[in-house]
Design an enzyme around this catalytic site. Structure first.
Site, short mmCIF file in Angstrom:
data_model
loop_
_atom_site.label_atom_id
_atom_site.label_comp_id
_atom_site.label_asym_id
_atom_site.label_seq_id
_atom_site.Cartn_x
_atom_site.Cartn_y
_atom_site.Cartn_z
N ALA A 1 -0.29 5.46 -2.29
CA ALA A 1 0.32 6.71 -2.72
C ALA A 1 1.83 6.53 -2.61
CB ALA A 1 -0.16 7.85 -1.84
N GLY B 1 -3.78 4.38 -0.84
CA GLY B 1 -4.38 5.13 -1.95
C GLY B 1 -4.86 4.22 -3.08
N GLU C 1 -8.14 3.08 -2.02
CA GLU C 1 -9.04 4.24 -2.13
C GLU C 1 -9.47 4.45 -3.58
OE1 GLU C 1 -6.27 6.72 0.16
OE2 GLU C 1 -7.92 7.09 1.54
N GLU D 1 -1.74 2.71 6.25
CA GLU D 1 -1.28 4.07 6.57
C GLU D 1 -0.78 4.22 8.01
OE1 GLU D 1 -3.71 3.45 4.53
OE2 GLU D 1 -3.91 5.00 3.00
N1 CO8 Z 1 5.28 4.08 -2.66
C1 CO8 Z 1 6.49 4.12 -3.26
N2 CO8 Z 1 7.15 3.02 -3.67
C2 CO8 Z 1 6.56 1.84 -3.44
C3 CO8 Z 1 5.31 1.72 -2.82
C4 CO8 Z 1 4.64 2.91 -2.42
N3 CO8 Z 1 3.43 2.93 -1.87
N4 CO8 Z 1 4.99 0.41 -2.74
C5 CO8 Z 1 6.01 -0.26 -3.29
N5 CO8 Z 1 6.97 0.60 -3.71
C6 CO8 Z 1 8.24 0.28 -4.36
C7 CO8 Z 1 9.27 -0.23 -3.36
O1 CO8 Z 1 9.89 0.84 -2.70
C8 CO8 Z 1 10.20 -0.98 -4.28
O2 CO8 Z 1 11.03 -0.08 -4.96
P1 CO8 Z 1 12.66 -0.28 -4.92
O3 CO8 Z 1 12.87 -1.58 -5.65
O4 CO8 Z 1 13.18 0.91 -5.65
O5 CO8 Z 1 13.04 -0.37 -3.49
C9 CO8 Z 1 9.27 -1.57 -5.32
O6 CO8 Z 1 8.06 -0.80 -5.27
C10 CO8 Z 1 8.92 -3.02 -5.05
O7 CO8 Z 1 8.42 -3.11 -3.71
P2 CO8 Z 1 8.93 -4.21 -2.64
O8 CO8 Z 1 10.36 -4.58 -2.91
O9 CO8 Z 1 8.61 -3.71 -1.28
O10 CO8 Z 1 8.01 -5.45 -3.04
P3 CO8 Z 1 7.46 -6.61 -2.10
O11 CO8 Z 1 6.82 -7.60 -3.01
O12 CO8 Z 1 8.50 -7.08 -1.17
O13 CO8 Z 1 6.33 -5.91 -1.20
C11 CO8 Z 1 4.40 -4.49 -0.81
C12 CO8 Z 1 5.16 -5.41 -1.79
C13 CO8 Z 1 3.84 -5.32 0.34
C14 CO8 Z 1 3.27 -3.84 -1.59
C15 CO8 Z 1 5.38 -3.43 -0.24
O14 CO8 Z 1 6.05 -2.79 -1.32
C16 CO8 Z 1 4.71 -2.38 0.58
O15 CO8 Z 1 4.41 -2.59 1.73
N6 CO8 Z 1 4.49 -1.17 -0.02
C17 CO8 Z 1 3.93 -0.05 0.67
C18 CO8 Z 1 2.42 -0.21 0.90
C19 CO8 Z 1 1.84 0.96 1.65
O16 CO8 Z 1 2.21 1.23 2.77
N7 CO8 Z 1 0.90 1.67 1.01
C20 CO8 Z 1 0.24 2.82 1.60
C21 CO8 Z 1 0.98 4.08 1.26
S1 CO8 Z 1 0.34 5.49 2.09
C22 CO8 Z 1 -1.04 5.92 1.18
O17 CO8 Z 1 -1.39 5.27 0.22
C23 CO8 Z 1 -1.76 7.11 1.65
C24 CO8 Z 1 -2.89 7.51 0.69
C25 CO8 Z 1 -3.48 8.84 1.09
C26 CO8 Z 1 -2.50 9.96 0.88
C27 CO8 Z 1 -3.08 11.26 1.32
C28 CO8 Z 1 -2.00 12.33 1.28
C29 CO8 Z 1 -2.39 13.52 2.05
#
Ligand code: CO8
Length: 260
Positions: free
Chosen positions: A66, A111, A114, A134
């Site tokens: 998400a 997400g 999921e 998460e």
């Molecule tokens: N949300 C928003 N932006 C994201 C996300 C995300 N989940 N994942 C990646 N991005 C963005 C980064 O911010 C970045 O943007 P910018 O260039 O503007 O800074 C761009 O995508 C590229 O990402 P990275 O530079 O970080 O790329 P890497 O190759 O270095 O890393 C990863 C890739 C490992 C995927 C890394 O981006 C990462 O760890 N992302 C987050 C993963 C994460 O924590 N996901 C879980 C999110 S929480 C969730 O899903 C909850 C679901 C249930 C919600 C219920 C609500 C009530």
């Protein structure tokens, strides 16, 4: 219908729905969730579509979760509404009368995992990484992940994945039963489409009823599940597909199913 963040292509009875926001790793924001809900609702009603394949645009991610940036400023009410919105999409996939295959081409996190778990099965690229990070953000899975993962692989492995937030590579995800098959990256979509087209050529009313029986049967006791299965089985004898399928067998020819 026009979508900003989704690509939709239909051929040979298979709709390929691509989440198309590679700059943010296809992270699910409110707009994408809304578009997914509309697209899936519509695809369920379109007769020409028999099977749906969901994948992510770009080489790196299926869906990296998400949208953390959108969630970071939410209050409790907004978080609740966002969770419900995501859960509606997941439930819609489960309730669709057509199979939905997740073609996981890269990161499927939070997400994103999921979404893949809500699909009927998952094919993955060798580059895929799946996990629930998460807890590293101070939250927990909220789009049905605790429920679907524990049902799929059992509570112990689900506990380990969710409590540690660590990612599994495709091989381990396959070993643990999260992913059905792993392919070279360039093979993933062709193989997913091949399977989807194969299903689309079969008796798709029977396929849809089997999906219903498996999904609903899992929430019932065994005897109720058997009874439910028998009632759906009986209904199939009122379909053209059952008559055509059995007549074709007896006449030693290929069946021409109509999906009704
Ligand atoms: N949300 C928003 N932006 C994201 C996300 C995300 N989940 N994942 C990646 N991005 C963005 C980064 O911010 C970045 O943007 P910018 O260039 O503007 O800074 C761009 O995508 C590229 O990402 P990275 O530079 O970080 O790329 P890497 O190759 O270095 O890393 C990863 C890739 C490992 C995927 C890394 O981006 C990462 O760890 N992302 C987050 C993963 C994460 O924590 N996901 C879980 C999110 S929480 C969730 O899903 C909850 C679901 C249930 C919600 C219920 C609500 C009530």
């Amino acid at each position: 219908m026009e979508f900003t963040n989704l690509l939709l292509e239909t051929s040979e009875g298979v709709a390929t729905l691509t989440i198309n926001s590679p700059r943010t790793m296809n992270a699910l924001n409110s707009q994408i969730l809304g578009e997914l809900e509309c697209a899936l609702y519509d695809l369920n009603l379109v007769d020409e579509v028999k099977v749906v394949v969901i994948t992510g645009a770009g080489e790196k991610a299926f869906v990296a979760g998400a949208d953390i940036k959108e969630m970071s400023s939410m209050n409790s009410y907004e978080g609740h509404q966002f969770g419900l919105k995501g859960q509606r999409v997941m439930m819609l996939i489960e309730k669709m009368s057509k199979p939905v295959i997740a073609a996981v081409n890269g990161y499927a996190l939070g997400g994103g995992l999921e979404l893949a778990l809500a699909c009927d099965f998952i094919y993955a690229s060798e580059k895929a990484k799946v996990g629930f990070p998460e807890v590293t953000l101070g939250i927990m899975p909220g789009f049905g992940g605790t429920q679907n993962l524990a049902r799929l692989i059992g509570p112990n492995r689900a506990n380990e994945m969710i409590f540690t937030g660590t990612m599994l590579n495709a091989e381990k995800a396959c070993l643990w039963g999260i992913v059905n098959q792993v392919f070279a990256p360039e093979e993933l979509l062709p193989k997913s489409l091949e399977t989807a087209r194969g299903i689309a050529r079969l008796g798709t009313v029977g396929v849809g009823y089997a999906k219903d029986s498996i999904a609903n049967g899992l929430n019932m006791g065994k005897e109720d599940g058997f009874r439910y299965e028998a009632s759906l089985f009986g209904v199939l004898f009122a379909t053209e597909d059952q008559k055509e399928g059995m007549a074709a067998f007896v006449e030693k020819r290929k069946a021409e199913f109509k999906g009704k």
